[in-house]
Scaffold this active site. Sequence first.
Site, mmCIF file in Angstrom:
data_model
loop_
_atom_site.group_PDB
_atom_site.id
_atom_site.type_symbol
_atom_site.label_atom_id
_atom_site.label_comp_id
_atom_site.label_asym_id
_atom_site.label_seq_id
_atom_site.Cartn_x
_atom_site.Cartn_y
_atom_site.Cartn_z
ATOM 1 N N CYS A 259 -2.208 9.300 2.175
ATOM 2 C CA CYS A 259 -1.773 8.731 0.893
ATOM 3 C C CYS A 259 -2.780 9.028 -0.212
ATOM 4 C CB CYS A 259 -1.496 7.242 1.024
ATOM 5 S SG CYS A 259 -2.863 6.317 1.716
ATOM 6 N N GLU B 194 0.879 -1.175 0.000
ATOM 7 C CA GLU B 194 0.000 0.000 0.000
ATOM 8 C C GLU B 194 0.910 1.216 0.000
ATOM 9 O OE1 GLU B 194 -3.255 1.012 -0.555
ATOM 10 O OE2 GLU B 194 -3.705 -0.681 0.765
HETATM 11 P P1 NAD Z 1 10.265 6.568 4.796
HETATM 12 O O1 NAD Z 1 10.247 6.178 3.365
HETATM 13 O O2 NAD Z 1 11.544 6.548 5.540
HETATM 14 O O3 NAD Z 1 9.254 5.681 5.660
HETATM 15 C C1 NAD Z 1 7.936 5.417 5.276
HETATM 16 C C2 NAD Z 1 7.386 4.402 6.282
HETATM 17 O O4 NAD Z 1 8.082 3.176 6.130
HETATM 18 C C3 NAD Z 1 7.580 4.793 7.747
HETATM 19 O O5 NAD Z 1 6.436 4.401 8.472
HETATM 20 C C4 NAD Z 1 8.804 4.006 8.200
HETATM 21 O O6 NAD Z 1 8.747 3.679 9.577
HETATM 22 C C5 NAD Z 1 8.705 2.771 7.363
HETATM 23 N N1 NAD Z 1 9.997 2.199 7.003
HETATM 24 C C6 NAD Z 1 11.082 2.858 6.570
HETATM 25 N N2 NAD Z 1 12.074 1.986 6.284
HETATM 26 C C7 NAD Z 1 11.584 0.756 6.538
HETATM 27 C C8 NAD Z 1 12.116 -0.555 6.433
HETATM 28 N N3 NAD Z 1 13.348 -0.792 5.975
HETATM 29 N N4 NAD Z 1 11.335 -1.575 6.804
HETATM 30 C C9 NAD Z 1 10.083 -1.389 7.248
HETATM 31 N N5 NAD Z 1 9.518 -0.182 7.365
HETATM 32 C C10 NAD Z 1 10.257 0.879 7.004
HETATM 33 O O7 NAD Z 1 9.684 7.984 4.800
HETATM 34 P P2 NAD Z 1 9.051 8.949 5.861
HETATM 35 O O8 NAD Z 1 9.917 10.138 5.981
HETATM 36 O O9 NAD Z 1 8.612 8.263 7.115
HETATM 37 O O10 NAD Z 1 7.769 9.336 5.014
HETATM 38 C C11 NAD Z 1 8.021 9.981 3.774
HETATM 39 C C12 NAD Z 1 7.199 9.459 2.684
HETATM 40 O O11 NAD Z 1 6.611 8.201 2.928
HETATM 41 C C13 NAD Z 1 6.055 10.380 2.436
HETATM 42 O O12 NAD Z 1 6.467 11.423 1.614
HETATM 43 C C14 NAD Z 1 5.042 9.503 1.777
HETATM 44 O O13 NAD Z 1 5.275 9.493 0.387
HETATM 45 C C15 NAD Z 1 5.344 8.127 2.292
HETATM 46 N N6 NAD Z 1 4.349 7.647 3.269
HETATM 47 C C16 NAD Z 1 3.257 7.047 2.777
HETATM 48 C C17 NAD Z 1 2.291 6.599 3.647
HETATM 49 C C18 NAD Z 1 1.047 5.930 3.136
HETATM 50 O O14 NAD Z 1 0.046 5.901 3.839
HETATM 51 N N7 NAD Z 1 1.067 5.337 1.941
HETATM 52 C C19 NAD Z 1 2.452 6.764 5.006
HETATM 53 C C20 NAD Z 1 3.622 7.387 5.491
HETATM 54 C C21 NAD Z 1 4.565 7.817 4.600
#
Ligand code: NAD
Length: 477
Positions: free
Chosen positions: A286, A252
């Site tokens: 999202c 997702e």
């Molecule tokens: P990020 O890409 O670092 O993390 C996104 C999410 O993934 C976070 O909840 C983080 O805890 C988790 N995550 C990160 N690395 C992981 C790994 N190796 N294994 C498992 N989980 C991991 O980015 P961020 O700074 O937290 O958020 C930035 C971007 O993420 C946003 O700009 C948005 O595009 C996206 N995002 C999307 C949703 C959604 O509902 N689809 C939710 C949160 C963030």
Amino acid sequence: MTHAYAPDLALFINGSWRMGEGREALAVLNPATGAAIADLPVASAADLEEALAAAEAGFAHWRYVDVETRGAILRKAADLIRERADTIATLLTIEQGKPLPEARGEVVGAASMFDFYAEEAKRAYGRVLVRPSGQRAMVIKQPVGPVAVFTPWNFPVYLLAKKLAPALAAGCSVIAKPAEECPASTSALMKCLVDAGVPANVCQLVYGVPDVISRALIGSPVIRKVSFTGSTAVGKHLMRLAADGVKRITMELGGHAPVLVFDDVDLGKTLDILVPQKFRNAGQVCVSPTRFYVQEGIYEAFLEGFRARTAALKVGNGLEAGVQMGPLANPRRPAALTSLIDDATQRGGKLLAGGSAYNEGFFFQPTLIADVPNAADIMNTEPFGPVAVTRSFATLDEAIAQANRVPFGLAAFAFTDSLRTANLVGDALEAGMVGINSFAISVADAPFGGVKESGFGSEGGPEGLESYLVTKAIHQA
Ligand code: NAD
């Protein structure tokens, strides 16, 4: 007014809450002030091994618990979530920032997931094939096995419930790793499940360094399915990890939702719907409406109406009454938005409202930028913040082409009074969900999921249950 936060954050492994006890800790921040408010223990390699062993044992038992009993436990969990909604919502607002009424709505929505799947699990039907008399061939559905779920910080309670409810209903055991930013609300959700009677080793909660945890869990043969909600970049990384063990996956991922506004609408009423939706959860959604494509005859009036409503929003600490938008959830977001907005205005976008981070904490002004060229980063990268970008269009075909031009396809929206236009855009938009004159697209009984780089697999509805089931054919001569 002061509110108690959570001094006792813990992991939940094999039926017990594990506090510091020599573990490393991560600081939890209050996004409205930037202050550290608690320490969150980090799961060690030994913790993860124990969680995996417990999940294996939990699955061996839970898969054979009859569906009525599983359903009764999940309905009880839903009741407990509703009973504790005010407390959970307050924790959520303190650690995530969203206004309290939004937090409460999220918690109640999480309860609805458990109610829905408590019933839906009874409909995991297979089928009997036509065979000569005396022979049988059956197709049955069985739980896939222990599942690892990874959920983000924007809707920490609702998105966790969206995975836990169908997985538990299907008969799977679960190890959950919610986002480290919001551990108190997700722990409170887990307490509801435990208090409702979900056996100790069936549902576990770990926090820590995301990549360490995902490598340990996804790399283990115990885990049979991975479900992730978050960014496309992390989703691709987890898909690669899952490939080694050929694990089932649900992804997702991010979106970049277009909104087509046609010139037959009542503009005032439409703006009254659009502007609050854009700034709900400070745009960290999202399916947040982001790229507004407006038919040229109403474009100038649209910009003025959008700008005036945006400037009038009350932004502040989500615990204060009347606040319509809180801070961003973590310090990464203001920095990312500033860079996207600078790029958009340097390329010719007209800044009509907001545009800056301000104040202590992670606040950002509600922002409107008009006439942003397609080459700007913000037209191609999900801003995930309180920023609306606009362009005008002349024809329906042009609007569809603009809407579909990005590699994402999660949600798309259209506002029109024409039934024919509604049907045409519903067919043509490349998205997993299309909202027409509505933003109510995330509900327990409907599938929710993306196409293109927004991912695959659905959550919600019968499809959400199906994703935790495997199909087996039994042939009997
Ligand atoms: P990020 O890409 O670092 O993390 C996104 C999410 O993934 C976070 O909840 C983080 O805890 C988790 N995550 C990160 N690395 C992981 C790994 N190796 N294994 C498992 N989980 C991991 O980015 P961020 O700074 O937290 O958020 C930035 C971007 O993420 C946003 O700009 C948005 O595009 C996206 N995002 C999307 C949703 C959604 O509902 N689809 C939710 C949160 C963030």
